[in-house]
Design an enzyme around this catalytic site. Structure first.
Site, PDB file in Angstrom:
ATOM      1  N   ASP A 181      -8.382  -9.149  -0.089  1.00  0.00           N
ATOM      2  CA  ASP A 181      -8.736 -10.488   0.400  1.00  0.00           C
ATOM      3  C   ASP A 181      -9.282 -10.395   1.821  1.00  0.00           C
ATOM      4  O   ASP A 181      -8.890 -11.151   2.694  1.00  0.00           O
ATOM      5  CB  ASP A 181      -7.504 -11.404   0.334  1.00  0.00           C
ATOM      6  CG  ASP A 181      -7.872 -12.878   0.443  1.00  0.00           C
ATOM      7  OD1 ASP A 181      -9.065 -13.204   0.282  1.00  0.00           O
ATOM      8  OD2 ASP A 181      -6.977 -13.697   0.694  1.00  0.00           O
ATOM      9  N   GLY A 241      -2.656 -21.569   4.846  1.00  0.00           N
ATOM     10  CA  GLY A 241      -3.720 -21.296   3.887  1.00  0.00           C
ATOM     11  C   GLY A 241      -3.300 -21.810   2.539  1.00  0.00           C
ATOM     12  O   GLY A 241      -2.425 -22.663   2.437  1.00  0.00           O
ATOM     13  N   GLY A 242      -3.922 -21.265   1.500  1.00  0.00           N
ATOM     14  CA  GLY A 242      -3.677 -21.756   0.160  1.00  0.00           C
ATOM     15  C   GLY A 242      -2.293 -21.421  -0.348  1.00  0.00           C
ATOM     16  O   GLY A 242      -1.753 -22.108  -1.192  1.00  0.00           O
ATOM     17  N   MET A 243      -1.726 -20.343   0.192  1.00  0.00           N
ATOM     18  CA  MET A 243      -0.526 -19.812  -0.413  1.00  0.00           C
ATOM     19  C   MET A 243       0.707 -20.039   0.456  1.00  0.00           C
ATOM     20  O   MET A 243       1.818 -20.069  -0.028  1.00  0.00           O
ATOM     21  CB  MET A 243      -0.741 -18.312  -0.543  1.00  0.00           C
ATOM     22  CG  MET A 243       0.081 -17.653  -1.561  1.00  0.00           C
ATOM     23  SD  MET A 243      -0.575 -16.003  -1.821  1.00  0.00           S
ATOM     24  CE  MET A 243      -0.164 -15.192  -0.307  1.00  0.00           C
ATOM     25  N   ALA A 244       0.470 -20.198   1.736  1.00  0.00           N
ATOM     26  CA  ALA A 244       1.613 -20.203   2.645  1.00  0.00           C
ATOM     27  C   ALA A 244       1.324 -21.012   3.899  1.00  0.00           C
ATOM     28  O   ALA A 244       0.190 -21.409   4.150  1.00  0.00           O
ATOM     29  CB  ALA A 244       1.939 -18.768   3.040  1.00  0.00           C
ATOM     30  N   ILE A 270       1.650 -22.718  13.143  1.00  0.00           N
ATOM     31  CA  ILE A 270       0.387 -22.149  13.627  1.00  0.00           C
ATOM     32  C   ILE A 270      -0.745 -22.531  12.691  1.00  0.00           C
ATOM     33  O   ILE A 270      -1.830 -22.872  13.116  1.00  0.00           O
ATOM     34  CB  ILE A 270       0.443 -20.606  13.711  1.00  0.00           C
ATOM     35  CG1 ILE A 270       1.647 -20.114  14.502  1.00  0.00           C
ATOM     36  CG2 ILE A 270      -0.846 -20.087  14.315  1.00  0.00           C
ATOM     37  CD1 ILE A 270       1.816 -18.614  14.451  1.00  0.00           C
ATOM     38  N   GLY A 271      -0.493 -22.462  11.409  1.00  0.00           N
ATOM     39  CA  GLY A 271      -1.575 -22.771  10.483  1.00  0.00           C
ATOM     40  C   GLY A 271      -1.096 -22.637   9.066  1.00  0.00           C
ATOM     41  O   GLY A 271       0.091 -22.445   8.811  1.00  0.00           O
ATOM     42  N   LYS A 322       5.456 -16.152   7.857  1.00  0.00           N
ATOM     43  CA  LYS A 322       4.617 -16.741   6.818  1.00  0.00           C
ATOM     44  C   LYS A 322       5.534 -17.198   5.706  1.00  0.00           C
ATOM     45  O   LYS A 322       6.243 -16.392   5.118  1.00  0.00           O
ATOM     46  CB  LYS A 322       3.642 -15.675   6.338  1.00  0.00           C
ATOM     47  CG  LYS A 322       2.661 -16.167   5.348  1.00  0.00           C
ATOM     48  CD  LYS A 322       1.481 -15.248   5.236  1.00  0.00           C
ATOM     49  CE  LYS A 322       0.349 -16.003   4.566  1.00  0.00           C
ATOM     50  NZ  LYS A 322      -0.880 -15.283   4.581  1.00  0.00           N
ATOM     51  N   VAL A 327       2.095 -20.807   8.114  1.00  0.00           N
ATOM     52  CA  VAL A 327       2.438 -19.791   9.096  1.00  0.00           C
ATOM     53  C   VAL A 327       3.035 -20.463  10.334  1.00  0.00           C
ATOM     54  O   VAL A 327       2.496 -21.448  10.827  1.00  0.00           O
ATOM     55  CB  VAL A 327       1.210 -18.944   9.469  1.00  0.00           C
ATOM     56  CG1 VAL A 327       1.578 -17.908  10.516  1.00  0.00           C
ATOM     57  CG2 VAL A 327       0.653 -18.264   8.231  1.00  0.00           C
TER      58      VAL A 327
END
Ligand code: ATP
Ligand code: MG
Length: 645
Positions: free
Chosen positions: A133, A19-22, A16-17, A39, A24
């Site tokens: 966050d 980010g910086g950490m994980a 799906i997408g 995630k 998804v």
């Protein structure tokens, strides 16, 4: 990762997408047969033990939250060094994507979204969980306009040693409170600051502080004042601007005290968009009522946000006292008027209680005690909500309505039950319709069985059991009998019947038994076997034998017998042989009698051609077989050594 099953339960369907950490992924929970979002921590974080510990602790804490505006956490786990959180799958877009597409939000939509974020924060803060966050990337909007906040508390797991991914910091720093930017003490009020920035971005379409680096943006949060929304978007309602200003105060003590306070002001803003009801922390001046008299002197100062400028000082004593007295009188009138109208407006207004999940009786008592009414708009089957409990309500909880207003609720009839059909002894490919008729799904497992391949051996739940519609039936399908592999033993030199018994006892089948003359090997002794000793073969494989029929009968010499034995040689080429190993068989036909002269296993790798020598007398025909396929038939004259077709 796609197709992988984590924790024996979550089958990854698509990305799906990230980010910086994980990253998804959308995944299917095999146990509950529903889609979930998984995630997965990026590998660079999984080597950091402190991070893993924090990550586990924070996500466990977040998992305790349950609220319609918070993305539910279902599970936290690790599987073979893969650390993951399983969440409710939200179909929709992030607020960031929507702002990007739309540019900015209308005031009413801004308030509607902000209210739902504030509700999520209120619930989390009541449970002592600070998000840390809050940013539009972590706010998901469903197609029907519901807001779901995700990633509660997870940012806390990031220690200074793990903030290595610049993307992560850049993504968040636009929404950081000054205390976060400074690395100072963060609490619930830090979330309210970030919420203020998110509201700012929704209404203006941009973030207040931009910069070339995370540090320069962080510094602006600490030192710079925001450019007022009304300067960017002239028609921004005053109430929204005031809420932003109060939420984004640099000094925590001047901000809203709680998400509830933000909510109250957002509700007011819906009704009085141009109202001046947002209360700012008093400053030290005792003369704040004066601006109300000297209206023309009032203005906002962008450099000192949220703090109204005092009116110009009046030095004349007379004027001063007149002002004070008039102010006092005016204050009484104004306050009285406000109270009067407030009563008119608010007197019989009620805040709708949240009744989703409650039993109908409980909900009815709750609602009626408040002077409101309840009506069942429909009853629906629902696999998640117990029978007799409320699935949903309109209007939503915390909306303000007039006394006597009717709240519509949908009540669950529990899951719809269907009867499981009998599947045993049916073929796997003929049960789909049976299952579809009852809206059931199948989970197939294969096992070795004496039943033919594809036949269903067992099922769970059993036939005629009643189960919720849409659930799965586990079926076990036969994949036929298990074929054991057997190590081929040596049969050469054995007596033929002993050899046959050996084959039978080890689960193999005796195939053709050809008898050939042999000058040295006694009658009925096996000369060769079609599968060489030491080969691993499946149970029930067929093994052909060549058996000696002893020396040729010299007692009754044929015409040829009187001739001397001569040998003829010819070459066989295996270049075209497809398989590595094959059987070559040579049959000699003489006087209408066929005898297998030779049969043996040959390997292509040993040599691509071989010279074979046949001994005989007179004329004969020979047939050459490759793995039982006749590939050549020749005439041989042993006397002259000629070979022809
Ligand atoms: P950060 O690493 O700072 O959290 P981020 O929020 O952009 O950055 P992720 O939290 O990893 O990144 O989320 C990545 C994307 O996955 C989101 O932008 C969103 O589109 C999608 N996503 C996240 N959670 C869900 C969910 N529960 N259901 C559906 N999509 C989701
Ligand atoms: Mg996120």
């Amino acid at each position: 990762m796609i197709g992988k099953t984590l924790g024996n339960r979550y089958e990854i369907v698509e990305k799906i997408g990230g980010g910086g950490m994980a990253l998804v992924y959308k995944a299917k929970c095999q146990l509950l047969n529903r889609y979930v979002a998984v995630k997965i921590l990026r590998p660079e974080f999984t080597s950091d033990e402190e991070f893993i510990r924090n990550f586990g602790r924070e996500s466990q804490a977040a998992a305790s939250l349950s609220h319609p505006n918070i993305v539910n956490i279902y599970d936290v786990g690790n599987d073979d060094e893969i650390y993951y959180i399983v969440m409710e799958y939200v179909k929709g877009n992030t607020l960031k994507q929507i702002i990007k597409e739309k540019g900015s939000f209308e005031p009413d939509d801004t308030i509607n979204v902000a209210k739902q974020i504030a509700l999520a924060l209120e619930h989390a803060h009541n449970n002592h969980i600070v998000h840390r966050d809050i940013k539009p990337h972590n706010i998901l909007l469903t197609e029907d306009g519901r807001v779901k906040v995700t990633d509660f508390g997870i940012a806390r797991a990031v220690t200074s040693s793990t903030v290595t991914n610049a993307g992560n910091v850049i993504g968040s720093v636009h929404y950081f409170s000054p205390e976060q930017a400074r690395g100072g003490y963060t609490d619930e009020k830090s979330d309210l600051y970030s919420l203020g920035i998110v509201i700012y971005e929704m209404i203006t379409g941009r973030v207040p502080f931009e910069g070339d680096s995370p540090i320069s943006i962080a510094l602006k949060h600490i030192n710079n004042e925001i450019i007022l929304p009304t300067i960017i978007k002239k028609n921004t309602p005053k109430a929204i601007e005031d809420i932003i200003i109060k939420a984004t105060q640099k000094d925590q003590s001047r901000r809203y005290n709680s998400a509830r306070e933000v909510l109250d002001d957002l509700n007011q803003a819906l009704r009085f968009p141009m109202g001046s009801f947002v209360k700012f922390e008093e400053d030290d001046s005792p003369t704040q009522i004066i601006p109300a008299i000297k209206d023309e002197d009032i203005r906002y100062n962008t450099a000192a946000v949220g703090e109204r400028l005092r009116a110009k000082k009046n030095n004349g004593k007379m004027i001063f006292w007149t002002a004070v007295i008039s102010a006092f009188i005016l204050a009484i009138i104004v306050t009285g008027t406000i109270f009067f109208f407030n009563d008119q407006l608010k007197g019989n207004e009620k805040e709708i209680p949240g009744v989703v999940g409650k039993t109908y009786e409980e909900a009815k008592t709750n609602i009626e005690n408040l002077g409101l009414k309840i009506n069942i708009s429909s009853e629906q089957f629902n696999s998640q909500v117990e029978e007799g409990h409320i699935i949903s309500q309109t209007p939503a909880a915390r909306e303000i309505v007039k006394e006597g207003y009717t709240i519509q609720v949908i009540v669950s009839k529990g899951p719809q039950l269907v009867e499981v059909p009998n599947l045993i002894n049916k073929r796997l490919d003929e049960i789909d319709m049976l299952l579809e008729n009852e809206s059931l799904k199948k989970v197939v497992k294969y096992e070795y069985h004496t039943l033919p391949v594809g036949i269903i051996i067992s099922q769970n739940p059993k036939s005629r059991e009643r189960v919720p519609k849409g659930s799965s039936v586990n079926i076990v399908v036969s994949q036929g009998e298990e074929l054991k592999s057997i190590l081929m033993s040596n049969l050469v030199g054995e007596e033929v019947n002993t050899a046959k018994r050996t084959l039978e006892n080890s689960g193999l089948i005796t195939g053709k038994t050809d008898y050939v003359f042999h000058s040295t090997v006694a009658k009925d002794i096996v000369l060769s076997q079609s599968i060489p000793q030491g080969t691993e073969v499946e149970e029930n494989s067929v093994v052909d034998l060549i058996v000696s029929k002893g020396a040729e009968n010299v007692g009754q010499p044929t015409e040829e017998n009187e001739l001397p034995m001569k040998s003829v040689s010819f070459r066989l080429k295996y270049d075209d042989a497809k398989q590595e190993e094959f059987i070559i068989k040579i049959v000699i036909i003489q006087n209408g009698v066929s005898t297998i002269y030779y049969s043996g296993v040959h390997q292509k790798s040993k040599s691509s051609q071989e010279t074979l020598t046949i001994e005989g007398r007179g004329k004969a025909a020979i047939e050459i077989y490759f793995d039982t396929v006749l590939i050549a038939r020749k005439q041989i004259d042993f006397e002259t050594g000629a070979i022809y077709d």
